[in-house]
Design an enzyme around this catalytic site. Sequence first.
Site, mmCIF file in Angstrom:
data_model
loop_
_atom_site.group_PDB
_atom_site.id
_atom_site.type_symbol
_atom_site.label_atom_id
_atom_site.label_comp_id
_atom_site.label_asym_id
_atom_site.label_seq_id
_atom_site.Cartn_x
_atom_site.Cartn_y
_atom_site.Cartn_z
ATOM 1 N N LYS A 39 -68.945 -37.837 -26.880
ATOM 2 C CA LYS A 39 -69.242 -37.589 -28.291
ATOM 3 C C LYS A 39 -70.500 -38.340 -28.726
ATOM 4 O O LYS A 39 -71.300 -37.835 -29.515
ATOM 5 C CB LYS A 39 -68.056 -37.991 -29.155
ATOM 6 C CG LYS A 39 -66.894 -37.051 -28.937
ATOM 7 C CD LYS A 39 -65.720 -37.301 -29.811
ATOM 8 C CE LYS A 39 -64.494 -36.604 -29.274
ATOM 9 N NZ LYS A 39 -64.657 -35.178 -29.068
ATOM 10 N N ASN A 179 -62.196 -34.165 -39.370
ATOM 11 C CA ASN A 179 -61.575 -32.847 -39.489
ATOM 12 C C ASN A 179 -60.230 -33.034 -40.214
ATOM 13 O O ASN A 179 -59.853 -34.159 -40.560
ATOM 14 C CB ASN A 179 -61.448 -32.158 -38.124
ATOM 15 C CG ASN A 179 -60.566 -32.929 -37.160
ATOM 16 O OD1 ASN A 179 -59.648 -33.640 -37.577
ATOM 17 N ND2 ASN A 179 -60.833 -32.805 -35.871
ATOM 18 N N ASP A 243 -69.679 -32.510 -32.863
ATOM 19 C CA ASP A 243 -70.772 -33.466 -32.628
ATOM 20 C C ASP A 243 -72.094 -32.907 -33.135
ATOM 21 O O ASP A 243 -72.933 -33.641 -33.672
ATOM 22 C CB ASP A 243 -70.894 -33.775 -31.123
ATOM 23 C CG ASP A 243 -69.604 -34.353 -30.558
ATOM 24 O OD1 ASP A 243 -68.885 -35.028 -31.310
ATOM 25 O OD2 ASP A 243 -69.317 -34.098 -29.366
HETATM 26 O O1 RIB Z 1 -66.837 -33.615 -28.422
HETATM 27 C C1 RIB Z 1 -67.002 -33.149 -27.102
HETATM 28 C C2 RIB Z 1 -66.984 -34.288 -26.138
HETATM 29 O O2 RIB Z 1 -65.701 -34.851 -26.136
HETATM 30 C C3 RIB Z 1 -67.250 -33.889 -24.705
HETATM 31 O O3 RIB Z 1 -68.606 -33.878 -24.386
HETATM 32 C C4 RIB Z 1 -66.415 -34.885 -23.916
HETATM 33 O O4 RIB Z 1 -67.168 -35.791 -23.188
HETATM 34 C C5 RIB Z 1 -65.531 -35.582 -24.939
HETATM 35 O O5 RIB Z 1 -65.936 -36.849 -25.196
#
Ligand code: RIB
Length: 297
Positions: A39, A179, A243
């Site tokens: 993230k 969320n 993200d």
């Molecule tokens: O939000 C997605 C991410 O969550 C992925 O890239 C994975 O690594 C987890 O951390």
Amino acid sequence: MKILNFGSLNIDIFFRVEEIVKPGETISAKSIEKRPGGKGLNQSVALAKSFDKVYHAGSVGGDGLYLIDYLKKENVDTKYIKQSEKLTGNAIIQVDDKGENSIVLYKGANFDNDEEFIDKVLDDFGENDVLVLQNEINSMKYLIDRAYEKNMKIVLNPSPITDRIKEFDYEKIDLILVNEHEAASISRKKTNDEKIAYFKNTYPNLKVVMTLGSKGSIFIAKDEKIKQDSFKVKALDTTGAGDTFTGYFVSYFYQGKDVKEAMEIASKASALSVTKKGASISIPSLDDVKNFERSDV
Ligand code: RIB
């Protein structure tokens, strides 16, 4: 203003499956791919698409040094990433035919950030700077306390949900992006109206962005309430959509752009991201997001 993202870096292993495996079942994957993720890393990539002073701090093992090169190519300053003796964080991600995912995390080096390291990084940041955090590294309380003492603006995306998100000091946080499930876990409230009322009454200075899936998102700060619809797209892979939203929103918001504009760009960026496979590699460029803006969606 500089943006420091102190966050996770993961090696994501994607298994494309028809349906996510159930307990006791063994299934075959249609494909397997290894990609940069976490993230923290994803949000740094999204931040750097529309802002040029983005710094990532965190830890990787010797097996994950290529994640640093990847971030450099994405215009993220990586001088605050240290090498740990632990293995790099890993995420085993199943993505089904509907684009939904299921993730197993191995924290590894993401939990190797000690106080000395944190102090050293924060030495270079101060009052006008922004600290972005997610819930995938250790020493979160220490980071929040130290950054608050330095008058940094603290942004928290308390994802993924764990018990400790109930313990963070939200008085010290400027903005959270949650969320509906994360908001429920923090507030212990059921309806969205109750969750919003909880944040407003308990933390009057906290700005909140609550994402509502296909129902869009909402920004709340004191008496301000701004609603943003979501953009309908065909979802191929939802991994990293949150993200992408966080990175774009934070970068626009702290550059002083209009909140409505920040909500809209973040929604469009996250909608575009789900039309591509992967997490960080699916984050669209600012030009692509703006072009999407111009199209009739
Ligand atoms: O939000 C997605 C991410 O969550 C992925 O890239 C994975 O690594 C987890 O951390």
